[in-house]
Design an enzyme around this catalytic site. Structure first.
Site, PDB file in Angstrom:
ATOM      1  N   ASP A   1       0.830  -1.200   0.000  1.00 62.74           N
ATOM      2  CA  ASP A   1       0.000   0.000   0.000  1.00 62.74           C
ATOM      3  C   ASP A   1       0.875   1.264   0.000  1.00 62.74           C
ATOM      4  OD1 ASP A   1      -2.767   0.886   0.188  1.00 62.74           O
ATOM      5  OD2 ASP A   1      -2.069   1.834   2.050  1.00 62.74           O
TER       6      ASP A   1
ATOM      7  N   LYS B   1       1.337   4.273  -2.983  1.00 63.16           N
ATOM      8  CA  LYS B   1       1.291   5.727  -2.772  1.00 63.16           C
ATOM      9  C   LYS B   1       2.542   6.386  -3.349  1.00 63.16           C
ATOM     10  CE  LYS B   1      -1.592   5.252   1.301  1.00 63.16           C
ATOM     11  NZ  LYS B   1      -1.625   5.144   2.765  1.00 63.16           N
TER      12      LYS B   1
END
Ligand code: ADP
Ligand code: ASP
Ligand code: MG
Length: 834
Positions: free
Chosen positions: A692, A696
């Site tokens: 994750d 980003k």
């Protein structure tokens, strides 16, 4: 009190006799009840002479035209149609007049019998001469005037019925109907000698031509009748009574938010009427203008409402008063290099059209003179094209004119207002509104009076265009058709925030975000209007199988100026839809990281589609939730700064874990605690794997202009390989296996005076990485609040002292707020006053 007491009016000086003409449209006289209401409304007024012009009962003119056509086509259905018309009038007479109905019924019967004879004759000859049609279609007004007149008489009033065919003489000229004022005035004076009643009921719509044949003033012509009789009676005012509160800023059937206009100038009213505002017939103004006669448009159903006052002067704020649509048009374009600089081309175009009896609605010619374009009625389009092809046959053969091109299915949108004269930016505002709503403009014209800007557009865009322009001039709020996908934690929070902010957005920003669809995996809710209040209840009550095609169609079907989809799912399949949505002009706002960090080809397709249509793709909440991370980065890039490094802590979960982790509590126990407090995903491996965070980082690198993919990032997963496949329970149970390893790394770091942090790093030319690193105890990343995110941008301008965005970077509320902020940015970009 003495019996000799004077009435209060006796002491006032005698006022000049007041004459007021009233006109009641078909919408005001639909049945007996409405006639009664109209009569009461008239009796409550105090003018000395009261002239009331009436239309046929609602739908009767259409019915008469229909029955004549059926008869002429020898369709036996005409008999039924005729009977229905007779019954409707019969019933109205009985209901209205009761015991006094006998004479009226006999009178009606005689008329209907004669009509039957005419229709039967039409059925025999098998055609419908204009003269006969005129005679038949005007009968509704004759019936209507007698119904109202007889009702007033039955009430004991001093009332009479004037059949306009007995006095009104008109001729049909090139510019429409021409009143023979002298002849009409003379006939009226004569008629008046034997009919001195105080109240008169006059037939609208009908008249007689110079040869004495019955004729009409054209559809909707009773307004014109009202103005003509106002002139003939030298009235002080003309009141046109209808079923709306006056002239509105747009057709209320298309723009429900249309606002009522208190005042209009004759010129404005003329332009609005000419370009299709059905509320008043365009020719109504001419008799009024000459005499300075005020026209008041008002509502039969709200008699206390002041209505719209039309006089010589314009009043009211804003450059634009109203917008109208003219439907059923076509564009003809004559194009060719042979036209450049050749004098007389326009004249030839118009001469040809004139000879073919085609009336031109709008003309436009570019100053290159390469083409000349005119808008004509659809019914005359083919004739017009043939006429032009004929007129330019020589040039067409010689190749000097390439083509005479006909585009059908066209509407003209006109913006009208005296206030636009000499005021720059009005056209820009109109074009901007249309452009943003993805409406293509085929041709543009502005009258030199600067009272009207007209644009020809495809008929299929007409509704959307009218609404967009209406909102563009702030006559109504900017309206968005909104669909939300994924009503999970963030989605639900967003829906709640939307609901709560709605009234204030409407009132203060004139922004109307209409939630019309909610899509979940297990079903979806498609609402015709807007989900007001509790979407959950509506969802459960009206859920249907999820289908993203239907969802898209539904959002677009409202023909609202703007459409916006908020994707709160984490789904890659939904992200696959973005390019097509953006290509269709639908804005996309999302906290879903799939698009920003997924395959580069899809990312590029999304960017290209957005660039092509101007629809916006915003995903601020994908990094740092509600923190302005991407906006900040965009501002840096847009202002010409160059990003030399991006680094930070992008996971609130990992931030909390390493801020807490000082060796006193084993790492595995901290994970258990974090999970219990809801700081982690249901499966904490989603956080611990680092993917994750890597996503980003990819999003930010791409935003800074680099083609980074997830595969390019070296990701250190904190999940041991052995536990990757285990069930969540198993994983949690065996997590203590990792404790020793973490303790070792922590001890080593501490020995060097450092701390452990899970950091993402990107710099052009260096391998991007995401993983656990040692940082000095005084490093900015080492001294954050427990769950804070931090993003540090090092740029050419911010080189010694990087720009830092820091704060809470997780949680449904702040993430939803980040999404909401994006939605508002999109709305502001579309002209909402935020
Ligand atoms: P009437 O029978 O009273 O003459 P019409 O149907 O001819 O009534 O005209 C009134 C209707 O015109 C309204 O009901 C409204 O729907 C429509 N209309 C179209 N444009 C406008 C506008 N700009 N302002 C007000 N009404 C309009
Ligand atoms: N009854 C006529 C029509 O329907 C005239 C009018 O109502 O103004 O066109
Ligand atoms: Mg009308």
């Amino acid at each position: 009190m003495s019996s000799a007491a004077v009435s209060p009016t006796d002491s006032l000086p005698a006022a000049a006799a007041r004459t007021v003409v009233h006109k009641f449209g078909g919408t005001s006289v639909a049945d007996a009840g409405r006639y009664r209401h109209v009569a009461q409304l008239l009796l409550a007024r105090e003018e000395d002479v009261q002239v009331t012009v009436v239309s046929a009962m609602k739908g009767v003119t259409d019915g008469l035209i229909e029955v004549a056509r059926l008869a002429a086509a020898a369709d036996p259905a005409w008999e039924t149609c005729w009977r229905q018309l007779r019954e409707r009038h019969h019933d109205a007479a009985v209901a209205l007049l009761g015991e006094h109905a006998a004479t009226t019924l006999a009178w009606l019967d005689a008329r209907f019998t004669r009509l039957h004879d005419v229709l039967a004759a039409l059925a025999v000859i098998g055609e419908l001469p204009q003269e006969v049609l005129d005679r038949v279609q005007g009968l509704g007004e004759v019936f209507s005037a007698h119904l109202l007149g007889h009702h007033l008489q039955a009430l004991g009033e001093d009332a009479d019925v004037l059949d306009a065919r007995d006095v009104l003489v008109v001729n049909h000229g090139e510019l429409g109907v021409d009143v023979d004022w002298a002849a009409s005035a003379a006939k009226l004076a004569l008629w008046r000698q034997s009919h001195p009643a105080r109240r008169l009921v006059v037939t609208g719509f009908v008249a007689r031509d110079g040869k004495g044949h019955t004729t009409t003033l054209g559809r909707n012509g009773s307004d014109f009748s009202g103005a003509i009789f106002a002139a003939l009676f030298a009235a002080d005012e003309l009141h046109i009574w209808t079923d709306v509160d006056g002239v509105l800023s747009a057709d209320p059937r298309v723009v429900p938010e249309a606002v009522q206009l208190e005042a209009l100038s004759y010129d404005e009213a003329c332009e609005l009427a000419y370009f299709g505002a059905k509320v008043v017939h365009p020719q109504t103004m001419s008799p009024a203008i000459e005499r300075g006669l005020p026209i008041i448009i008002r509502n039969t159903f709200q008699p206390q409402h002041p209505g719209t006052r039309i006089t010589a002067v314009s009043a009211g704020a804003g450059p634009i008063k109203g917008l109208t649509l003219s439907p059923d048009l076509a564009v003809l374009n004559v194009e060719g290099t042979g036209l450049i600089g050749v004098p007389g081309t326009a004249e030839r175009v118009f001469a040809a059209l004139r000879t073919a009896h085609v009336s031109v609605v709008m003309i436009s010619q570019g100053s290159s003179e390469h083409s000349i374009c005119c808008v004509v009625r659809h019914s005359e389009a083919l004739r017009a094209r043939d006429a032009l092809t004929q007129a330019f046959s020589h040039e067409l053969a010689a190749g000097q004119v390439q083509q005479v091109q006909l585009t059908e299915g066209v509407s003209v949108l006109a913006a009208v207002g005296d206030g636009m004269a000499g005021q720059p930016g009005v056209a820009a505002r109109l074009f901007e509104a249309l452009g943003r709503a993805q409406v293509n403009i085929l041709a543009i014209a502005q009258g030199s009076s600067e009272r009207n800007i007209s644009v020809a557009i495809a008929a299929r865009d007409a509704t959307k265009a009218l609404r967009a322009a209406h909102a563009g001039f702030w006559l109504s709020p900017q309206t968005f058709s909104v669909g939300v996908i994924g009503p999970g934690n963030v989605g639900a929070a967003l829906l709640e925030q939307l609901r709560a902010a709605q009234p204030q957005l409407l009132a203060r920003a004139r922004l109307d975000l209409r939630l019309r669809a909610v899509v979940a995996r297990r079903g979806m809710l498609l609402e015709p209007c807007a989900v007001a209040g509790d979407w959950k209840a509506a969802f459960e009550a009206a859920m249907q199988p999820t289908d993203l095609d239907r969802f898209t169609e539904h959002l677009l079907s409202a023909r609202l100026p703007h459409t916006l989809i908020v994707d709160c799912s984490g789904s890659a399949e939904v992200a696959d839809r973005y390019p097509a949505w953006l290509a269709a002009g639908i804005h996309v706002v999302t906290p879903n990281k799939q698009a920003g960090s997924g395959p580069l080809a899809r990312y590029q397709a999304i960017r290209d589609a957005a660039a092509a249509t101007g629809a916006r793709f915003r995903y601020e909440a994908t990094v740092g939730a509600g923190l302005p991370v991407i906006t900040t980065l965009r501002d840096l890039v847009d202002t010409g700064d160059a990003v030399t490094a991006i680094a930070g802590i992008f996971s609130g979960t990992l931030a909390w874990l390493f801020n807490k982790y000082d060796g006193s509590v084993p790492f595995s126990q901290l994970v258990t605690q974090a999970r219990a407090m809801g700081y982690t995903e249901p499966d904490p491996r989603d956080d611990l794997s680092g993917v994750d965070v890597a996503r980003k980082l990819v999003i930010l690198a791409r935003e800074a202009g680099h083609d980074l993919s997830l595969e390019d990032v070296a990701v250190e997963s904190l999940v041991p390989a052995a536990l990757q496949q285990a069930s969540v329970e198993d994983f949690m149970a065996r997590l203590q296996d990792v404790d020793a390893g973490f303790d070792e790394r922590l001890a080593a770091a501490k020995a060097r005076g450092n701390v452990l942090r899970y950091v993402a790093r990107f710099a052009p030319g260096q391998a991007p990485s995401v993983g656990l690193v040692e940082l000095p105890g005084d490093h900015a990343f080492a001294n954050l609040r427990l769950t804070d995110n931090v993003v540090q941008f090092t740029t050419r301008r911010y080189c010694d002292n990087p720009l830092v965005v820091q704060g809470p970077g997780a949680g449904p509320e702040v993430t939803a707020a980040g999404v909401f902020a994006d939605v508002l940015r999109v709305a502001a970009g579309e002209g909402a006053r935020l």
